[in-house]
Scaffold this motif. Structure first.
Motif, PDB file in Angstrom:
ATOM      1  N   ALA A  41       0.926  -1.024   0.007  1.00 20.92           N
ATOM      2  CA  ALA A  41      -0.076   0.043  -0.079  1.00 20.92           C
ATOM      3  C   ALA A  41       0.971   1.403   0.028  1.00 20.92           C
ATOM      4  O   ALA A  41       0.532   2.062  -0.718  1.00 20.92           O
ATOM      5  CB  ALA A  41      -0.879  -0.031   1.329  1.00 20.92           C
ATOM      6  N   SER A  42       1.994   1.204   0.888  1.00 17.22           N
ATOM      7  CA  SER A  42       2.841   2.338   0.759  1.00 17.22           C
ATOM      8  C   SER A  42       3.674   2.578  -0.441  1.00 17.22           C
ATOM      9  O   SER A  42       3.553   3.775  -0.953  1.00 17.22           O
ATOM     10  CB  SER A  42       3.645   2.146   2.070  1.00 17.22           C
ATOM     11  OG  SER A  42       4.683   3.184   1.994  1.00 17.22           O
ATOM     12  N   GLY A  66     -10.861  -5.218   3.831  1.00 14.82           N
ATOM     13  CA  GLY A  66     -12.009  -5.883   2.892  1.00 14.82           C
ATOM     14  C   GLY A  66     -11.807  -5.925   1.622  1.00 14.82           C
ATOM     15  O   GLY A  66     -11.564  -7.039   1.034  1.00 14.82           O
ATOM     16  N   SER A  67     -11.405  -4.730   0.942  1.00 15.71           N
ATOM     17  CA  SER A  67     -11.217  -4.962  -0.530  1.00 15.71           C
ATOM     18  C   SER A  67      -9.712  -5.318  -0.934  1.00 15.71           C
ATOM     19  O   SER A  67      -9.506  -5.440  -1.948  1.00 15.71           O
ATOM     20  CB  SER A  67     -11.321  -3.359  -1.145  1.00 15.71           C
ATOM     21  OG  SER A  67     -10.500  -2.378  -0.676  1.00 15.71           O
ATOM     22  N   GLY A  68      -8.820  -5.178  -0.046  1.00 14.39           N
ATOM     23  CA  GLY A  68      -7.332  -5.599  -0.224  1.00 14.39           C
ATOM     24  C   GLY A  68      -6.820  -4.285  -0.872  1.00 14.39           C
ATOM     25  O   GLY A  68      -7.387  -3.428  -1.307  1.00 14.39           O
ATOM     26  N   VAL A  69      -5.447  -4.257  -0.949  1.00 13.89           N
ATOM     27  CA  VAL A  69      -4.689  -3.260  -1.929  1.00 13.89           C
ATOM     28  C   VAL A  69      -5.015  -3.712  -3.525  1.00 13.89           C
ATOM     29  O   VAL A  69      -4.520  -4.620  -3.593  1.00 13.89           O
ATOM     30  CB  VAL A  69      -3.425  -3.389  -1.457  1.00 13.89           C
ATOM     31  CG1 VAL A  69      -2.348  -2.174  -2.528  1.00 13.89           C
ATOM     32  CG2 VAL A  69      -2.956  -3.162  -0.016  1.00 13.89           C
ATOM     33  N   LEU A  70      -5.585  -2.666  -3.966  1.00 10.06           N
ATOM     34  CA  LEU A  70      -5.797  -3.085  -5.241  1.00 10.06           C
ATOM     35  C   LEU A  70      -4.715  -2.908  -6.310  1.00 10.06           C
ATOM     36  O   LEU A  70      -4.105  -1.825  -6.353  1.00 10.06           O
ATOM     37  CB  LEU A  70      -7.086  -2.045  -5.961  1.00 10.06           C
ATOM     38  CG  LEU A  70      -8.364  -2.384  -5.421  1.00 10.06           C
ATOM     39  CD1 LEU A  70      -9.459  -1.368  -5.569  1.00 10.06           C
ATOM     40  CD2 LEU A  70      -8.908  -3.635  -5.129  1.00 10.06           C
ATOM     41  N   PRO A  71      -4.532  -3.863  -7.002  1.00  9.68           N
ATOM     42  CA  PRO A  71      -3.429  -3.738  -8.168  1.00  9.68           C
ATOM     43  C   PRO A  71      -3.554  -2.666  -9.097  1.00  9.68           C
ATOM     44  O   PRO A  71      -4.814  -2.559  -9.519  1.00  9.68           O
ATOM     45  CB  PRO A  71      -3.354  -5.077  -8.959  1.00  9.68           C
ATOM     46  CG  PRO A  71      -4.728  -5.601  -8.629  1.00  9.68           C
ATOM     47  CD  PRO A  71      -5.171  -5.193  -7.422  1.00  9.68           C
ATOM     48  N   SER A  72      -2.512  -1.785  -9.688  1.00 12.62           N
ATOM     49  CA  SER A  72      -2.668  -0.893 -10.622  1.00 12.62           C
ATOM     50  C   SER A  72      -2.602  -1.692 -12.107  1.00 12.62           C
ATOM     51  O   SER A  72      -3.282  -0.997 -12.841  1.00 12.62           O
ATOM     52  CB  SER A  72      -1.427   0.164 -10.360  1.00 12.62           C
ATOM     53  OG  SER A  72      -0.211  -0.654 -10.269  1.00 12.62           O
TER      54      SER A  72
END
Length: 245
Positions: free
Chosen positions: A175-176, A225-231
């Motif tokens: 995320a960072s 919940g959603s998670g870190v979404l990939p770019s």
């Protein structure tokens, strides 16, 4: 059996809540060839609970796996954020940098995380000094928990691989890197675990676990919940770099 992302709930019939890490590890350890029963919870997309019978043995784990994909691109697989992983990665990055490597693929797939401090130390390898890494949201207030402490070891192109088994502090790291626009995030949404918890031992021998807040990225975005979404989303599992080596 056991799978990446499983949560251990009990060891030989004893609940792990409030045991502490040292006590839990002492229950898991034993002579080679003996067995231990683990009560585990399997995560989504098929959540369930199961008791798994495990035979003890010696399973040395390398903190990282890494090699060159070509003269300018290196691959670094980090299976967990634990002892020795940051040091091994830093050493490899220095060697790659000095040999002319310009791009690094950081593989955090199936990485369940580790101590939050390890995620911050990993971020230190790639982000500028004094860059915010993670914040804590508590009852409507937000405060910074950590920032990088030194100049980055590697400043070239970075791609980070994630999947639904990337969890805990590994999500904090991903995320960072995404929030600071330091790395493309490739793969599938992460586990979405953001709770910061404290465990208090009670006089009865039981334990009380309290959620004290939720981790969020520096801009203040939650991935609960959603998670870190990939770019760059990838539906199918990418080909194994290990098999293609």
């Amino acid at each position: 059996g056991l799978h990446p992302g499983d949560e251990i709930l009990g060891i030989n019939g004893m609940g792990v809540a409030g045991l502490g890490a040292q006590r839990a590890v002492s229950l898991l350890r034993g002579p080679v060839g003996t067995s231990v029963d683990l009560a585990v919870a399997h995560p989504a997309p098929r959540p369930s609970k199961q008791t798994v019978h495990v035979t003890r043995g010696r399973f040395p784990l390398a903190p990282i796996s890494t090699w060159l994909l070509d003269s300018k691109t290196a691959y670094v697989r980090v299976p967990y954020l634990g002892r020795g992983a940051v040091e091994a990665t830093s050493k490899a990055l220095v060697e790659y940098r000095e040999s002319g490597v310009r791009s690094v693929i950081l593989d955090l797939r199936e990485n369940p995380g580790g101590a939050l401090e390890e995620a911050v130390a990993f971020a230190d390898l790639f982000l500028p000094q004094k860059t915010p890494v993670v914040m804590l949201s508590t009852r409507g207030s937000k405060r910074s928990l950590a920032q990088t402490q030194s100049a980055p070891v590697f400043v070239g192109r970075l791609v980070t691989l994630v999947d639904e088994a990337t969890g805990g502090s590994a999500e904090v790291l991903a995320a960072s890197l995404k929030a600071q626009q330091r790395s493309a995030i490739v793969g599938r949404a992460t586990a979405g675990r953001t709770s910061a918890e404290s465990v208090f031992a009670l006089s009865t021998g039981a334990a009380l676990r309290i959620t004290t807040g939720f981790y969020i990225d520096p801009p203040g975005t939650s991935w609960a919940g959603s998670g870190v979404l990939p770019s760059i989303p990838v539906r199918a599992e990418p080909a194994s770099f290990g098999e293609a080596r």
